[in-house]
Structure formats: structure tokens, C-alpha cells
Design an enzyme around this catalytic site. Structure first.
Site, short mmCIF file in Angstrom:
data_model
loop_
_atom_site.label_atom_id
_atom_site.label_comp_id
_atom_site.label_asym_id
_atom_site.label_seq_id
_atom_site.Cartn_x
_atom_site.Cartn_y
_atom_site.Cartn_z
N LYS A 172 0.85 -1.20 0.00
CA LYS A 172 0.00 0.00 0.00
C LYS A 172 0.89 1.24 0.00
O LYS A 172 1.80 1.38 0.84
CB LYS A 172 -0.87 -0.02 1.25
CG LYS A 172 -2.25 0.55 1.06
CD LYS A 172 -3.06 0.20 2.29
CE LYS A 172 -4.44 0.80 2.21
NZ LYS A 172 -5.12 0.69 3.50
C1 E4P Z 1 -8.36 0.91 4.00
O1 E4P Z 1 -7.65 0.66 3.06
C2 E4P Z 1 -8.31 2.20 4.71
O2 E4P Z 1 -7.05 2.39 5.27
C3 E4P Z 1 -9.39 2.27 5.74
O3 E4P Z 1 -10.61 1.82 5.15
C4 E4P Z 1 -9.55 3.64 6.35
O4 E4P Z 1 -10.71 3.67 7.13
P1 E4P Z 1 -11.04 4.84 8.17
O5 E4P Z 1 -11.27 6.10 7.40
O6 E4P Z 1 -12.26 4.36 8.87
O7 E4P Z 1 -9.84 4.95 9.06
#
Ligand code: E4P
Length: 215
Positions: free
Chosen positions: A83
Site C-alpha cells: 500500500k
Molecule cells: C483501507 O484501506 C483504509 O485504510 C481504511 O478503510 C480507512 O478507514 P477509516 O477512514 O475508517 O480509518
């Protein structure tokens, strides 16, 4: 639409995986920190638990650092996706990592333009954040629709992971809008299968069956 679990909690992953609903897992530094476990250890355990792609995020902010981290993380398991944050350095890293055959998930996407250039840079996945965008008063569903149109119009291969999912409504709306994947927290999964009318229906059926048996 595929379902990814947005968690690094292995017990949660194992529980929902039993339903055959986990097509992959996404994590981020916040999610990893919440578990209080070693990053590499927990990611390797998740990779061994699920068949699908598992996203593990770099913490470097410069492209060279991201590439070095990504090369290391990519060796942890076959199903690793690295990522990378949506920045200029991130795009450079994605471009190079794609050429090395390393899969990437470009995260923190809030506009269609960001999604378009991430896909053009070679991202395997792009992650628009619904909840955080809605919090600013911008309709996140419009972003998903725009990304679907852009990827289809130009034949770009990146898959859309709808992230920062806060509720059932998000899941249903992105499914209709053609998101390839929704990554959702474990706490939200039960809302996908439960409904008060289902529960009430079961109670009524059981009551009627008992009355019939006791006739
Ligand atoms: C996933 O890839 C993201 O990091 C995650 O869904 C972020 O979610 P949040 O905005 O609830 O922290």
C-alpha cells in the site's frame, strides 16, 4: 463485488473467513498499531489465513524509501500487496514497483483525478476513502461512479477498493455503482446479514411450528 476485511485482527479474520466472504484484507499503520503486534509477524499470519490479496502499507514518505520497504514487504508472502500513499513520491514508487512485478494499492484517494493518475502509474488497486470524504461534506458515491466510468472508458486495469466504509448504506451504494471491492471493518460485517424482520420472522416460524407440533 468482492469483500475485503479492513482489519489486522487475526481472530476477526478467521471468524468471518469461515463464511467464505473474505476475498482479501487491507491494513494501514493505524490498524496495525491497534493490534500492538509486530508488523511483519501479523501480516505474515494474515497472509497465511486468507487466500486473497493482503495490503500492507509503507511508512516512508520518499520514493526510494517506499521502494526499499516495498521490496522487503513483497517477500513476506505470495499474496502481498504493498500500500502506497497518493503522493508524487508514491506515484514514482508505484511506477517502479509495477515494473518489478510488485502489486500496489494506492491509498488516500479523494478525487477522480487522483484515481486516474494512480491507475495510469500502474496501481493494481486504488482506494478511494468514502467516510472521510463524506465527513468533509463531499458526496463519496459520486467519486466511485466517476472512477468506474474513467477506468472503463480508458481500459485501465486498476481495481477500485471502496475504503473508509462506515455503514451498510456505503456497501450497498458502492455495489450498485460498480466498485470492484469494498473493504469493511469486522464490526460492520454482521450488518450485512442481519435484519430485525429476519429475526422476527424466525421467531414467528418457530412459534407456529411449536403450536403445530403440540396439537
Ligand atoms: C483501507 O484501506 C483504509 O485504510 C481504511 O478503510 C480507512 O478507514 P477509516 O477512514 O475508517 O480509518
Amino acid at each position: 463485488m468482492k469483500f475485503f476485511l479492513d482489519t489486522a485482527n487475526v481472530n476477526e479474520i478467521k471468524r468471518i473467513n469461515k463464511l467464505g466472504l473474505v476475498d482479501g484484507v487491507t491494513t494501514n499503520p493505524t490498524i496495525i498499531a491497534r493490534e500492538g503486534r509486530d508488523f511483519e509477524e501479523v501480516i505474515k499470519e494474515i497472509c497465511a489465513t486468507v487466500d486473497g490479496p493482503v495490503s500492507a502499507e509503507v511508512i516512508s514518505l520518499d520514493s526510494e524509501g517506499m521502494i526499499e520497504e516495498a521490496k522487503n514487504i513483497a517477500q513476506w508472502a505470495e499474496n502481498i500487496v504493498v500500500k502506497i500513499p497518493m503522493t508524487e513520491a508514491g506515484l514514482e514508487a508505484v511506477n517502479k514497483l509495477t515494473k518489478l512485478g510488485i502489486k500496489t494499492n494506492v491509498t488516500l484517494i479523494f478525487t477522480a483525478a487522483q484515481g486516474l493518475i494512480a491507475a495510469k502509474a500502474g496501481a493494481t488497486y486504488i482506494s478511494p476513502f468514502l467516510g472521510r470524504l463524506d465527513d468533509t461534506g463531499t458526496d463519496s458515491l459520486t467519486l466511485i461512479k466517476k472512477l468506474r466510468t474513467i477506468l472503463d472508458t480508458y481500459g485501465l486495469k486498476a481495481e477500485i477498493i471502496s475504503a473508509s466504509v462506515r455503514g451498510l448504506e456505503h456497501v450497498e451504494k458502492v455495489a450498485v455503482a460498480g466498485s470492484d471491492i469494498a473493504t469493511i471493518p469486522g464490526s460492520l460485517f454482521p450488518k450485512l446479514w442481519s435484519h430485525p424482520l429476519t429475526d422476527a420472522g424466525i421467531v414467528a416460524f418457530m412459534k407456529d411450528w411449536e403450536a403445530f407440533k403440540n396439537q
